[in-house]
Enzyme design. Sequence first.
Site, PDB file in Angstrom:
ATOM      1  N   ALA A 130      17.441 -49.491  -0.246  1.00 35.95           N
ATOM      2  CA  ALA A 130      17.257 -47.934  -0.056  1.00 35.95           C
ATOM      3  C   ALA A 130      18.361 -47.006   0.676  1.00 35.95           C
ATOM      4  CB  ALA A 130      16.415 -47.929   0.528  1.00 35.95           C
TER       5      ALA A 130
ATOM      6  N   ALA B 215      16.754 -61.418  -1.006  1.00 39.95           N
ATOM      7  CA  ALA B 215      16.499 -61.252  -1.953  1.00 39.95           C
ATOM      8  C   ALA B 215      17.469 -62.352  -3.058  1.00 39.95           C
ATOM      9  CB  ALA B 215      16.046 -59.721  -2.946  1.00 39.95           C
ATOM     10  N   GLN B 216      15.802 -63.199  -3.758  1.00 42.37           N
ATOM     11  CA  GLN B 216      17.281 -64.118  -5.075  1.00 42.37           C
ATOM     12  C   GLN B 216      17.218 -63.789  -5.725  1.00 42.37           C
ATOM     13  OE1 GLN B 216      14.966 -68.173  -3.747  1.00 42.37           O
ATOM     14  NE2 GLN B 216      16.056 -68.271  -2.075  1.00 42.37           N
TER      15      GLN B 216
ATOM     16  N   GLU C  32       9.851 -64.240 -14.745  1.00 43.15           N
ATOM     17  CA  GLU C  32       9.313 -64.026 -13.479  1.00 43.15           C
ATOM     18  C   GLU C  32       7.623 -64.334 -14.193  1.00 43.15           C
ATOM     19  OE1 GLU C  32      10.877 -62.196 -10.299  1.00 43.15           O
ATOM     20  OE2 GLU C  32      12.636 -63.405 -10.226  1.00 43.15           O
TER      21      GLU C  32
ATOM     22  N   ASP D  32       8.713 -51.323  11.033  1.00 48.25           N
ATOM     23  CA  ASP D  32       9.471 -49.873  12.282  1.00 48.25           C
ATOM     24  C   ASP D  32       9.228 -48.575  11.622  1.00 48.25           C
ATOM     25  OD1 ASP D  32       9.916 -51.749  13.824  1.00 48.25           O
ATOM     26  OD2 ASP D  32      12.281 -51.803  13.434  1.00 48.25           O
TER      27      ASP D  32
ATOM     28  N   HIS E 106       4.428 -64.865  -1.043  1.00 47.82           N
ATOM     29  CA  HIS E 106       5.050 -65.386  -1.843  1.00 47.82           C
ATOM     30  C   HIS E 106       4.163 -66.404  -2.107  1.00 47.82           C
ATOM     31  CE1 HIS E 106       8.006 -66.412  -4.215  1.00 47.82           C
ATOM     32  NE2 HIS E 106       8.444 -65.932  -4.557  1.00 47.82           N
TER      33      HIS E 106
ATOM     34  N   HIS F 290       5.278 -62.122   2.631  1.00 48.91           N
ATOM     35  CA  HIS F 290       6.898 -61.416   1.727  1.00 48.91           C
ATOM     36  C   HIS F 290       6.885 -60.206   1.601  1.00 48.91           C
ATOM     37  CE1 HIS F 290       9.882 -62.440  -1.385  1.00 48.91           C
ATOM     38  NE2 HIS F 290       9.014 -61.769  -2.037  1.00 48.91           N
TER      39      HIS F 290
ATOM     40  N   GLU G 295      10.563 -50.436   0.473  1.00 44.92           N
ATOM     41  CA  GLU G 295       9.384 -51.311   1.424  1.00 44.92           C
ATOM     42  C   GLU G 295       8.034 -50.637   2.154  1.00 44.92           C
ATOM     43  OE1 GLU G 295      10.122 -55.378   1.928  1.00 44.92           O
ATOM     44  OE2 GLU G 295       7.860 -55.808   2.427  1.00 44.92           O
TER      45      GLU G 295
ATOM     46  N   ARG H   9       2.253 -56.066  -6.487  1.00 47.26           N
ATOM     47  CA  ARG H   9       4.255 -55.617  -7.112  1.00 47.26           C
ATOM     48  C   ARG H   9       4.046 -56.867  -7.707  1.00 47.26           C
ATOM     49  NH1 ARG H   9       9.030 -57.092  -5.863  1.00 47.26           N
ATOM     50  NH2 ARG H   9       8.294 -59.418  -3.861  1.00 47.26           N
TER      51      ARG H   9
END
Length: 532
Positions: free
Chosen positions: A15, A45-46, A113, A217, A238, A345, A369, A380
């Site tokens: 981002a 990220a896979q 997925e 944060d 996850h 996750h 995120e 999500r």
Amino acid sequence: MKRTTDFLIIGSGIAGLSYALKVAERGAVTVVTKRSISETATNLAQGGIASVISQDDSFANHVKDTMVAGVHLSNSEIVKMVVESGPDAIKDLVDWGVQFTRNEDDSFDLHREGGHSHRRILHAKDLTGQEIERALVEAALAHPNITIHEHHIAIDLITAHKATGKVAGPDRCLGAYILDINDNDIITIGARFTVLATGGAGKVYLYTCNPDVATGDGVAMAYRAGATVSNMEFMQFHPTTLYHPHAKSFLISEAVRGEGAVLQRKDGTPFMEQYHQLKDLAPRDIVARAIDNEMKVHGDDCVFLDITHKGADFIHNHFPHISETCRTYGIDITTEPIPVVPAAHYLCGGVRIDGWGETDLPNLFAIGEVSCSGLHGANRLASNSLLEGVVYAERGARRCLERYSDCPQDFPAIPPWDSGNATDSDEEVVVAHNWDEIRRSMWNYVGIVRSNKRLVRALRRIKMIQEEITDYYWDFLITSDLIELRNITTVAELIVRCALERKESRGLHFNIDYPNVDDAHWKRDTVLHRPF
Ligand code: SIN
């Protein structure tokens, strides 16, 4: 030390860097990132990035899958906008140098997925995030208008009201106080536009597949500065991270189930058909709760994920990183099932933004995120997050560029950070203990299955720790550990308050005291306004 910039970006994942590249032609861009530039959730990220590419697929299918996964809490207009922006977002990434895995005919290889009705996950083998981060970092480093400060952590946002001590008139964000971790120096950065791209908050929980930087944060700072926060109860667990004492919740991508892996008990019995008609490809909240239940009912420490039937060549070709990492822990995934457990996750809630990424504190944007855009609703859909990051980076950039000339750099005198009479701490153990207590309480009382009693118990503990942190914060010189502890404690409080407010179970929020969806009263967001 005081500096000014046009665009201050906090965070260096997909981002933050996409936004930086979109605005860099127009002015000075300053990116601060609290570790090294690539130490981001993006880098880990896979699975990949979802977008409608195949002729068999349609925007309507992707919209429907996103709405169903989000248990119809997502904003359908936002979902449609993000989904329809997908192909342009992919084009931007390819233009910046991202190399997705392609078929022999040069078309994109598409994975599937959980929750997706069609193959639409673009990927770079099983290291998609690493490839995206590589390309974006290279492009950002090469741009003369982008300055990157590694090992710089934001302490707090600066607002006009706080800077002037006056609360009359509308407030706006003026920049941030930043700790240079290596030099131990606090820098004041004034900016026309400040962008939170700080990622998620998995470190609020004891077990997480997030990197150590994921301490919420941005959410904590935005809330303290007066921006509205929403849907914090929706923390995604996850379903499948590696169960091994040294593996630090290493992620076993959902793409492994997408390509046919089956969840089983330790005796080899598959169990997902007892929980959902989509079996192993059910939405994540359902799979994570099923695993939690299996472990509790059978008294097991983990369940198992079996992909051995696909054969060694297929497995090594599609999942080289996962198979190699498991091998280093003594597990050959081509011949034996993988021990797995759920772990924190992805935070679906966050700082509330409009369709252009702006918060309700003017000139403060939140992308990815850290934000609550309305895309994810109560859960999500896998691989929608990288997509959201690029789409909102483009929209946020467009909005800032339109407003650039109307947003002068006429900052009121921003006072420097005041350390008061703070001294070096001689009791670091307090910080370490409180970190542990927050994360343990959140895991035990605010996890996959919740109850009113446990939530109230967690809130009591959080409040006590907050009092200690407040004392500690003003008495001792600030360190990154203390800044992060203060932030995870704030985020923990926000998660529990939203969880207590929602008197139903929906998606990722499951409370045994209200086990059903209650559309009549709760088909709406939970909203927490400024604390003063
Ligand atoms: C995964 O590879 O399973 C993670 C993908 C995601 O969370 O979107």
